[in-house]
Design a protein around this motif. Structure first.
Motif, PDB file in Angstrom:
ATOM      1  N   MET A   1       0.835  -1.191   0.000  1.00 14.92           N
ATOM      2  CA  MET A   1       0.000   0.000   0.000  1.00 14.92           C
ATOM      3  C   MET A   1       0.871   1.244   0.000  1.00 14.92           C
ATOM      4  N   SER A   2       0.480   2.255  -0.766  1.00 14.63           N
ATOM      5  CA  SER A   2       1.227   3.497  -0.839  1.00 14.63           C
ATOM      6  C   SER A   2       1.153   4.241   0.483  1.00 14.63           C
ATOM      7  N   VAL A   3       2.232   4.917   0.838  1.00 10.61           N
ATOM      8  CA  VAL A   3       2.247   5.702   2.066  1.00 10.61           C
ATOM      9  C   VAL A   3       1.242   6.851   1.963  1.00 10.61           C
ATOM     10  N   LEU A   4       0.636   7.198   3.089  1.00  6.52           N
ATOM     11  CA  LEU A   4      -0.283   8.330   3.142  1.00  6.52           C
ATOM     12  C   LEU A   4       0.522   9.612   3.348  1.00  6.52           C
ATOM     13  N   ILE A   5       0.143  10.668   2.645  1.00  2.58           N
ATOM     14  CA  ILE A   5       0.801  11.963   2.794  1.00  2.58           C
ATOM     15  C   ILE A   5      -0.197  12.939   3.405  1.00  2.58           C
ATOM     16  N   ALA A   6       0.220  13.544   4.530  1.00  4.20           N
ATOM     17  CA  ALA A   6      -0.662  14.461   5.267  1.00  4.20           C
ATOM     18  C   ALA A   6       0.032  15.807   5.418  1.00  4.20           C
ATOM     19  N   PRO A   7      -0.146  16.713   4.463  1.00  2.00           N
ATOM     20  CA  PRO A   7       0.493  18.027   4.585  1.00  2.00           C
ATOM     21  C   PRO A   7       0.006  18.775   5.823  1.00  2.00           C
ATOM     22  N   SER A   8       0.947  19.391   6.522  1.00  2.00           N
ATOM     23  CA  SER A   8       0.602  20.188   7.701  1.00  2.00           C
ATOM     24  C   SER A   8       0.292  21.612   7.286  1.00  2.00           C
ATOM     25  N   ILE A   9      -0.923  22.061   7.588  1.00  2.00           N
ATOM     26  CA  ILE A   9      -1.308  23.420   7.193  1.00  2.00           C
ATOM     27  C   ILE A   9      -0.659  24.475   8.082  1.00  2.00           C
ATOM     28  N   LEU A  10       0.167  24.052   9.038  1.00  2.00           N
ATOM     29  CA  LEU A  10       0.970  24.996   9.808  1.00  2.00           C
ATOM     30  C   LEU A  10       1.886  25.800   8.882  1.00  2.00           C
ATOM     31  N   SER A  11       2.229  25.209   7.730  1.00  2.00           N
ATOM     32  CA  SER A  11       3.119  25.870   6.772  1.00  2.00           C
ATOM     33  C   SER A  11       2.364  26.552   5.632  1.00  2.00           C
ATOM     34  N   ALA A  12       1.042  26.503   5.685  1.00  2.00           N
ATOM     35  CA  ALA A  12       0.222  27.112   4.632  1.00  2.00           C
ATOM     36  C   ALA A  12       0.120  28.624   4.814  1.00  2.00           C
ATOM     37  N   ASP A  13      -0.451  29.292   3.821  1.00  2.00           N
ATOM     38  CA  ASP A  13      -0.716  30.728   3.897  1.00  2.00           C
ATOM     39  C   ASP A  13      -1.999  30.927   4.696  1.00  2.00           C
ATOM     40  N   PHE A  14      -1.861  31.409   5.938  1.00  2.00           N
ATOM     41  CA  PHE A  14      -3.020  31.534   6.829  1.00  2.00           C
ATOM     42  C   PHE A  14      -4.068  32.504   6.284  1.00  2.00           C
ATOM     43  N   ALA A  15      -3.664  33.450   5.459  1.00  2.00           N
ATOM     44  CA  ALA A  15      -4.612  34.416   4.903  1.00  2.00           C
ATOM     45  C   ALA A  15      -5.542  33.766   3.878  1.00  2.00           C
ATOM     46  N   GLN A  16      -5.149  32.586   3.385  1.00  2.00           N
ATOM     47  CA  GLN A  16      -5.956  31.887   2.378  1.00  2.00           C
ATOM     48  C   GLN A  16      -6.134  30.424   2.777  1.00  2.00           C
ATOM     49  N   LEU A  17      -6.436  30.168   4.028  1.00  2.00           N
ATOM     50  CA  LEU A  17      -6.366  28.807   4.552  1.00  2.00           C
ATOM     51  C   LEU A  17      -7.326  27.856   3.842  1.00  2.00           C
ATOM     52  N   GLY A  18      -8.554  28.283   3.617  1.00  2.00           N
ATOM     53  CA  GLY A  18      -9.504  27.422   2.915  1.00  2.00           C
ATOM     54  C   GLY A  18      -9.013  27.063   1.522  1.00  2.00           C
ATOM     55  N   PHE A  41       1.678  23.761  26.400  1.00  2.00           N
ATOM     56  CA  PHE A  41       2.368  22.485  26.203  1.00  2.00           C
ATOM     57  C   PHE A  41       3.497  22.647  25.191  1.00  2.00           C
ATOM     58  N   VAL A  42       3.276  23.493  24.196  1.00  2.00           N
ATOM     59  CA  VAL A  42       4.309  23.837  23.210  1.00  2.00           C
ATOM     60  C   VAL A  42       4.344  25.360  23.050  1.00  2.00           C
ATOM     61  N   PRO A  43       5.491  25.918  22.640  1.00  2.00           N
ATOM     62  CA  PRO A  43       5.638  27.376  22.594  1.00  2.00           C
ATOM     63  C   PRO A  43       5.105  28.010  21.319  1.00  2.00           C
ATOM     64  N   ASN A  44       3.817  27.847  21.071  1.00  2.00           N
ATOM     65  CA  ASN A  44       3.210  28.457  19.893  1.00  2.00           C
ATOM     66  C   ASN A  44       1.702  28.401  20.066  1.00  2.00           C
ATOM     67  N   LEU A  45       0.975  29.200  19.322  1.00  2.00           N
ATOM     68  CA  LEU A  45      -0.486  29.194  19.332  1.00  2.00           C
ATOM     69  C   LEU A  45      -0.963  29.029  17.905  1.00  2.00           C
ATOM     70  N   THR A  46      -1.923  28.111  17.694  1.00  2.00           N
ATOM     71  CA  THR A  46      -2.418  27.950  16.315  1.00  2.00           C
ATOM     72  C   THR A  46      -3.942  27.879  16.254  1.00  2.00           C
ATOM     73  N   PHE A  47      -4.497  26.720  15.882  1.00  2.00           N
ATOM     74  CA  PHE A  47      -5.885  26.645  15.444  1.00  2.00           C
ATOM     75  C   PHE A  47      -6.848  26.170  16.530  1.00  2.00           C
ATOM     76  N   GLY A  48      -7.900  26.947  16.763  1.00  2.00           N
ATOM     77  CA  GLY A  48      -8.980  26.505  17.632  1.00  2.00           C
ATOM     78  C   GLY A  48     -10.093  25.864  16.824  1.00  2.00           C
ATOM     79  N   PRO A  49     -11.098  25.289  17.487  1.00  2.00           N
ATOM     80  CA  PRO A  49     -12.206  24.650  16.774  1.00  2.00           C
ATOM     81  C   PRO A  49     -12.898  25.538  15.729  1.00  2.00           C
ATOM     82  N   PRO A  50     -13.083  26.854  15.957  1.00  3.73           N
ATOM     83  CA  PRO A  50     -13.748  27.666  14.934  1.00  3.73           C
ATOM     84  C   PRO A  50     -12.999  27.701  13.603  1.00  3.73           C
TER      85      PRO A  50
END
Length: 216
Positions: A1-18, A41-50
């Motif tokens: 089976m081919s490996v699954l690739i899961a890009p992390s949107i942490l590196s995406a352009d937040f202004a155009q996230l959708g 827990f880690v030294p950064n803030l990112t995405f909440g449920p909204p």
């Protein structure tokens, strides 16, 4: 089976996230990896449920939500309702890991456990039968763009032996590139998270393909 690739949107352009989520979907990714950080827990803030709820309509692909937060348990239902398909909690941040995994499953979601680079794999021995995925952190969590920690290759191989015939994915997150992905897959990884390596140029399809087809 081919490996699954899961890009992390942490590196995406937040202004155009959708639009970015739609773009990596169309470029051939398998999952969307969403790094949730709390500044505690880690030294950064990112995405909440909204934020997750807002980008959910942009793709039907699996939302792979990695909770780098402590505590995680009070927020599991919020992330499930926002659109998470798979919820991963950190062994280091959860005093009642078995209970959290049970709760994630009761919400109808897949459950994962993440291990920081210093954390031995034995900590998951007694929850293996509750898991859909083990996430091996191959960098110290909190920031994108870090270099892969080579010692994690041995840990991946040991986890693969621990899992045996159980249908549990091994995901690896941190410093994965087209140059080293083959080593990670050879050790036993079935899913690769990549942020910088996918979003480094706008040709997301080529970047994803390069990681998937990595050879030593």
């Amino acid at each position: 089976m081919s490996v699954l690739i899961a890009p992390s949107i942490l590196s995406a352009d937040f202004a155009q996230l959708g639009a970015e989520v739609k773009a990596i979907d169309e470029a051939g990714c398998d999952w969307i990896h969403i790094d949730v950080m709390d500044g505690h827990f880690v030294p950064n803030l990112t995405f909440g449920p909204p934020v997750i709820k807002a980008i959910r309509p942009w793709t039907k692909k699996t939302f792979d939500v990695h909770l780098m937060i402590d505590p995680a348990q009070p927020y599991l239902e919020d992330y499930a309702k926002a659109g998470a398909d798979l919820i991963t909690v950190h062994a280091e941040a959860d005093k009642h890991l078995d209970r959290s995994l049970q709760f994630i499953k009761s919400l109808g979601k897949k459950a994962g456990v993440s291990l920081n680079p210093h954390t031995p794999e034995g900590i998951i021995e007694y929850v293996l039968d509750r898991l859909d995925m083990v996430l091996v952190m191959s960098v110290n969590p909190g920031f994108g763009g870090q270099s892969f920690i080579e010692s994690q290759l041995e840990k991946i191989a040991r986890i693969k032996r621990m899992i045996g015939s159980r249908p549990i994915d091994i995901q690896v997150d941190g410093g994965v590139t087209a140059d080293n992905a083959w080593k990670v897959m050879a050790a036993g990884a079935t899913c690769l998270v990549a942020g910088s390596a996918v979003f480094k140029t706008k040709d997301y399809a080529a970047n994803i393909a390069a990681i998937r087809n990595s050879k030593g």
